[in-house]
Design an enzyme around this catalytic site. Structure first.
Site, PDB file in Angstrom:
ATOM      1  N   PHE A   1       0.848  -1.198   0.000  1.00 34.72           N
ATOM      2  CA  PHE A   1       0.000   0.000   0.000  1.00 34.72           C
ATOM      3  C   PHE A   1       0.881   1.245   0.000  1.00 34.72           C
ATOM      4  CE2 PHE A   1      -2.471   3.487   1.785  1.00 34.72           C
ATOM      5  CZ  PHE A   1      -3.572   3.445   0.948  1.00 34.72           C
TER       6      PHE A   1
ATOM      7  N   ASP B   1       9.246   2.860   1.606  1.00 34.59           N
ATOM      8  CA  ASP B   1       8.064   3.583   2.077  1.00 34.59           C
ATOM      9  C   ASP B   1       7.915   3.305   3.574  1.00 34.59           C
ATOM     10  OD1 ASP B   1       5.581   4.475   2.803  1.00 34.59           O
ATOM     11  OD2 ASP B   1       4.543   3.710   1.029  1.00 34.59           O
TER      12      ASP B   1
ATOM     13  N   LYS C   1       2.444   9.816   8.097  1.00 35.60           N
ATOM     14  CA  LYS C   1       1.680   9.452   9.283  1.00 35.60           C
ATOM     15  C   LYS C   1       2.093  10.118  10.606  1.00 35.60           C
ATOM     16  CE  LYS C   1      -0.975   5.651   7.670  1.00 35.60           C
ATOM     17  NZ  LYS C   1      -0.627   5.055   6.389  1.00 35.60           N
TER      18      LYS C   1
HETATM   19  C1  LIG Z   1      -0.889   5.272   4.964  1.00 36.40           C
HETATM   20  C2  LIG Z   1       0.160   4.905   3.998  1.00 36.40           C
HETATM   21  C3  LIG Z   1       0.363   5.632   2.800  1.00 36.40           C
HETATM   22  C4  LIG Z   1      -0.570   6.739   2.343  1.00 36.40           C
HETATM   23  O1  LIG Z   1      -0.584   7.822   3.190  1.00 36.40           O
HETATM   24  P1  LIG Z   1      -1.711   8.976   3.006  1.00 36.40           P
HETATM   25  O2  LIG Z   1      -1.259  10.035   3.960  1.00 36.40           O
HETATM   26  O3  LIG Z   1      -3.024   8.374   3.351  1.00 36.40           O
HETATM   27  O4  LIG Z   1      -1.633   9.405   1.578  1.00 36.40           O
HETATM   28  C5  LIG Z   1       1.435   5.294   1.998  1.00 36.40           C
HETATM   29  N1  LIG Z   1       2.266   4.281   2.344  1.00 36.40           N
HETATM   30  C6  LIG Z   1       2.099   3.573   3.471  1.00 36.40           C
HETATM   31  C7  LIG Z   1       3.072   2.488   3.803  1.00 36.40           C
HETATM   32  C8  LIG Z   1       1.039   3.849   4.325  1.00 36.40           C
HETATM   33  O5  LIG Z   1       0.860   3.101   5.426  1.00 36.40           O
END
Ligand SMILES: *Cc1c(COP(=O)(O)O)cnc(C)c1O
Length: 388
Positions: free
Chosen positions: A129, A214, A243
């Site tokens: 994700f 990420d 986050k």
């Molecule tokens: C939550 C998340 C995202 C997306 O973040 P948003 O602020 O909702 O755009 C991207 N990568 C990872 C690993 C995430 O957990």
């Protein structure tokens, strides 16, 4: 809320939170909840932390926005602080995780071109994700989220997460970057086998591709290290954060080694709100709290304890994770009902699939709150497990 005012993108729980303090939340009736979710791994320093609140108030009273045409003190200070934490990476500030991934993807293509590589392809993992914008969604390895919005951005290949041979086979001279979560969060806290990130690093180096990690969910202490890749002693070229970064205010950062970051020149990328003074001040206060309260170590120790408690509660379930990012996978589809009943009993957590519960409490959660939360959980889960 009248349903007719909002686009129907969210399934909302029947609770309206009004205040929070540390790892506790209170609804509009004053009922107390223990927070095992932290707003999806955002409220790492807890709700309404006095030092973060004070930093936001103080900065909001001085200056909220001037755009990135001008330097501001908080943003410069934050970039310096992140450079210290990452041994010299440079920052581009944005407003979300998806935006930090977008910046990373653009940077990787530009970098490949400047280095004479005809390489535009990205390798990502299935079930990953990375966010909901078109580039980030193209990287996200979940067809259910992608299919309704086709065509997506070209050039993304997905390989099974944790499978070194599959990654090796997909790797080629036309790969600009490999993009991975060090631990897959939304997929249900999937920890890859030891050596996977190191293998990804070596495969990237073999062709001159970048390794983008990420760490939007795993970064900033959540897994018991400042960054999850440190558990594996593997350094990325580019790292995405968001986050927990600004203590709950919207903020993302794409960080890169200076040799990579310099591929961007003036005008290549920008954000109106990115790195604004208030969110930067909030981020500085958040990082200060994580450091001064020893929350990275606390995540490690508390996480070990929570994992062993959960394994003792349900010997038949699979308990996995690192630090305070943990999942419990049951053999039957009980997670949704457990989450609903837990909420009624005063415990907030979430399910990443019908079988899987996710735990990501504020790193400041106390042992007493953890015990009380676990007792509530045991009670509601046992009721669900014995009826299914
Ligand atoms: C939550 C998340 C995202 C997306 O973040 P948003 O602020 O909702 O755009 C991207 N990568 C990872 C690993 C995430 O957990």
């Amino acid at each position: 809320m009248n349903d007719s005012y909002l686009m129907p993108t969210y399934k909302r729980s029947p609770v309206k939170f009004e205040t929070g303090r540390g790892a506790l939340l209170f609804d509009s009736d004053g009922k107390e909840y223990i927070d095992f979710l932290a707003g999806l791994a955002v409220a790492s320093v807890g709700h309404a932390h006095p030092r973060v609140t004070a930093a936001i108030e103080a900065q909001a009273g001085k200056l909220v926005h001037v755009s990135n045409l001008f330097e501001t003190g908080p943003q410069e200070e934050l970039a310096a602080r992140l450079s210290e934490l990452t041994v010299g990476m440079q920052s581009f500030f944005c407003n979300s995780g998806a935006e930090s991934v977008e910046a990373a993807l653009k940077l990787a293509r530009k970098h490949a071109g400047l280095n004479g590589r005809d390489a535009t392809r990205f390798i990502c993992a299935t079930e990953s994700f990375h966010g909901r914008t078109f580039g980030a969604l193209s990287a996200t390895g979940q067809p259910s989220k992608q299919v309704p919005f086709a065509p997506l951005v070209d050039g993304f290949t997905h390989v099974p997460f944790g499978d070194i041979a599959a990654l090796a086979q997909a790797m080629d001279d036309d790969v600009a970057a490999v993009l991975l979560e060090p631990i897959q969060g939304e997929a249900g806290v999937i920890v890859p086998p030891h050596g996977y990130l190191a293998a990804a690093r070596a495969l990237c180096d073999g062709v001159g591709a970048l390794l983008i990690l990420d760490e939007v969910q795993t970064g900033l202490g959540r897994t018991g290290a400042w960054f999850a890749h440190q558990h594996e002693a593997v350094a990325p070229d580019v790292m995405c954060l968001a986050k927990a970064l600004a203590g709950g205010l919207p903020m993302g950062a794409c960080l890169a080694r200076p040799e990579v970051a310099s591929s961007f020149v003036t005008g290549d990328h920008a954000s109106t709100f990115g790195g604004g003074p208030v969110q930067s001040a909030a981020a500085l206060a958040t990082l200060d709290v994580i450091e001064s309260d020893g929350l990275v170590y606390r995540a490690l120790v508390t996480g070990r304890r929570l994992m062993s408690d959960l394994a003792n509660l349900w010997p038949g379930a699979e308990v996995r994770g690192r630090g305070l990012l943990i999942a419990v996978e049951f053999s039957s589809e009980v997670a949704t009902e457990i989450v609903e009943r837990a909420l009624g009993a005063g415990l907030v957590l979430n399910a990443t699939s019908p079988n899987t519960l996710r735990f990501a409490p504020p790193l400041v959660i106390t042992n007493e709150q953890l015990d009380r939360g676990l007792a509530l959980l045991e009670e509601v889960a046992d009721a669900v497990l014995t009826t299914t």
